[in-house]
Design an enzyme around this catalytic site. Sequence first.
Site, PDB file in Angstrom:
ATOM      1  N   LYS A  66     -22.271 -27.327  14.644  1.00  0.00           N
ATOM      2  CA  LYS A  66     -22.343 -27.092  16.092  1.00  0.00           C
ATOM      3  C   LYS A  66     -21.470 -28.032  16.938  1.00  0.00           C
ATOM      4  O   LYS A  66     -21.884 -28.467  18.015  1.00  0.00           O
ATOM      5  CB  LYS A  66     -23.798 -27.185  16.567  1.00  0.00           C
ATOM      6  CG  LYS A  66     -24.716 -26.164  15.942  1.00  0.00           C
ATOM      7  CD  LYS A  66     -26.156 -26.313  16.359  1.00  0.00           C
ATOM      8  CE  LYS A  66     -26.861 -27.456  15.672  1.00  0.00           C
ATOM      9  NZ  LYS A  66     -28.319 -27.378  15.739  1.00  0.00           N
ATOM     10  N   ASP A 117     -35.464 -28.320  13.268  1.00  0.00           N
ATOM     11  CA  ASP A 117     -36.079 -27.566  14.376  1.00  0.00           C
ATOM     12  C   ASP A 117     -36.815 -26.317  13.890  1.00  0.00           C
ATOM     13  O   ASP A 117     -37.832 -25.920  14.467  1.00  0.00           O
ATOM     14  CB  ASP A 117     -35.057 -27.217  15.480  1.00  0.00           C
ATOM     15  CG  ASP A 117     -33.779 -26.576  14.952  1.00  0.00           C
ATOM     16  OD1 ASP A 117     -33.625 -26.437  13.726  1.00  0.00           O
ATOM     17  OD2 ASP A 117     -32.915 -26.235  15.785  1.00  0.00           O
TER      18      ASP A 117
HETATM   19  C1  BGC Z   1     -28.163 -26.536  11.664  1.00  0.00           C
HETATM   20  C2  BGC Z   1     -29.618 -26.302  11.341  1.00  0.00           C
HETATM   21  C3  BGC Z   1     -30.392 -25.956  12.591  1.00  0.00           C
HETATM   22  C4  BGC Z   1     -29.720 -24.799  13.315  1.00  0.00           C
HETATM   23  C5  BGC Z   1     -30.432 -24.428  14.605  1.00  0.00           C
HETATM   24  C6  BGC Z   1     -27.603 -25.355  12.464  1.00  0.00           C
HETATM   25  O1  BGC Z   1     -26.302 -25.622  12.869  1.00  0.00           O
HETATM   26  O2  BGC Z   1     -27.419 -26.692  10.493  1.00  0.00           O
HETATM   27  O3  BGC Z   1     -30.180 -27.462  10.737  1.00  0.00           O
HETATM   28  O4  BGC Z   1     -31.698 -25.630  12.250  1.00  0.00           O
HETATM   29  O5  BGC Z   1     -28.387 -25.125  13.616  1.00  0.00           O
HETATM   30  O6  BGC Z   1     -30.475 -25.483  15.488  1.00  0.00           O
END
Ligand code: BGC
Length: 463
Positions: A177, A212
């Site tokens: 992200k 989360d």
């Molecule tokens: C992460 C996860 C997370 C998800 C939603 C992803 O980019 O790797 O760990 O649960 O985003 O936030």
Amino acid sequence: MAAAVVRSDSDALSETDTPLTRGVLAVVYAAAEMPLEDCKALMDGFQAAMARGLAGQESDLKMLPSFVTELPTGKEAGTVYALDLGGTNFRVLRVVLPGDGGEIKTEFRSFALQQCHMTGCGEADLFPFLASCIKETVEQLEGSLPGADEPLPLGFTFSFPTQQSALNQGTLISWTKGFCASKCVGCDVVAMLQKALNALGVHVVVKALANDTVGTLMALRPKEPNTSLGVIFGTGTNGCYVEQMSKIGKWTGGDVTSGRQCINIEWGNFGASVPSRKLLPVTRHDEALDTESLNKGEQILEKMIGGMYIGELVRRVFNAAADAGEIMSGRKERIEAGGLNTELASAIEASDAPGLVKILEQLGVPAPAASDAKALQKIAMAISGRGARVSACAIAAIVQHMERVGTPTVVGIDGSVFKCYTNFKARIEACMRDIFGDDALHIKLQLSEDGSGVGAAVIAATA
Ligand code: BGC
């Protein structure tokens, strides 16, 4: 007249998709359709990747043990803090758990990360900043900082792939992200947060680390005892579920009394390997977006669904269709990079014809033709519709893996795309009906409001 473009291999959708030349829009619209047989093939591939991950074999799906082996009952009690970090904005929450199954009270403060926190040094920039925000919030909400003899417990929701070795220990595997802070990957993020808190003299003890998705499942469970999956459709996407210990072949952590454990699938990474990518309806626009991302080759499924990406994909397809002469009748304007976010894509889908024209004007196309405005809406529907179908396949694959088809099952879900994106939930439900027929009616997609933060507090309370 639409100029034909030569289909690249990556535009290949299925064996039956044979024409050698197709337009930009035709490829994107076809990708969005995902016929039932493609959904089933995706589910099969997803389940095979789950099985490999559980066995400790090479897999796109990491299937990470969460060390959460007891599910909450509503009897958890106390005042617990939570730090919920998963995107540019993060929150510090004060959660009061009544212990009698009654209403959980939460107060929170929101903070925004600067670019330097996301891309600077984890040890010097990110974690000290997080600790200072915890300090500020505790001071405000408690009236003073806790003494050394009465430290406050904290649950840390850390929404990135993390290999846990205990409930309060976990090593960051990779950033997602848009994060890329240095000196974090390979480090124990609980120890880093604790060190930063200690350096500020704040007596807050990090009791638990939770993804989360795990928090989302845990937060809903007391209210909805059939909650067996936790899902996030937000900036990123992911799912977790309750697994039988006997199926977690790679587990070396000793006996677990309950016989079960919550597994963080990290489903966003599906498609990282070639065989699984072939099961996803990716187009060259997805591949271009991936190539330019900070984590190229990773999180392919997430890049089709996540709020960080939907709007950008719509923009790319619109511009590509204009470049190919399929829309915009030779006009030179294009939507600028960063100009179309997912919130706007959702507004585009909900707009009437005059509204669409206005939006396209805001995007830098003065007095657009109604047909171009309509095309923008159709593109948005195709991109988000595809995302919803892929999401439905992932959920359906897990429900089937758990042998719960036909059994009442609640999926606790949080995240801005689920909460706000036009028709997203209804489209997931429609696809699940395609897959399971009437059995889909036993699967309830339920908002787990604030689940990610509250769930971590619940886990910390029982730690
Ligand atoms: C992460 C996860 C997370 C998800 C939603 C992803 O980019 O790797 O760990 O649960 O985003 O936030």
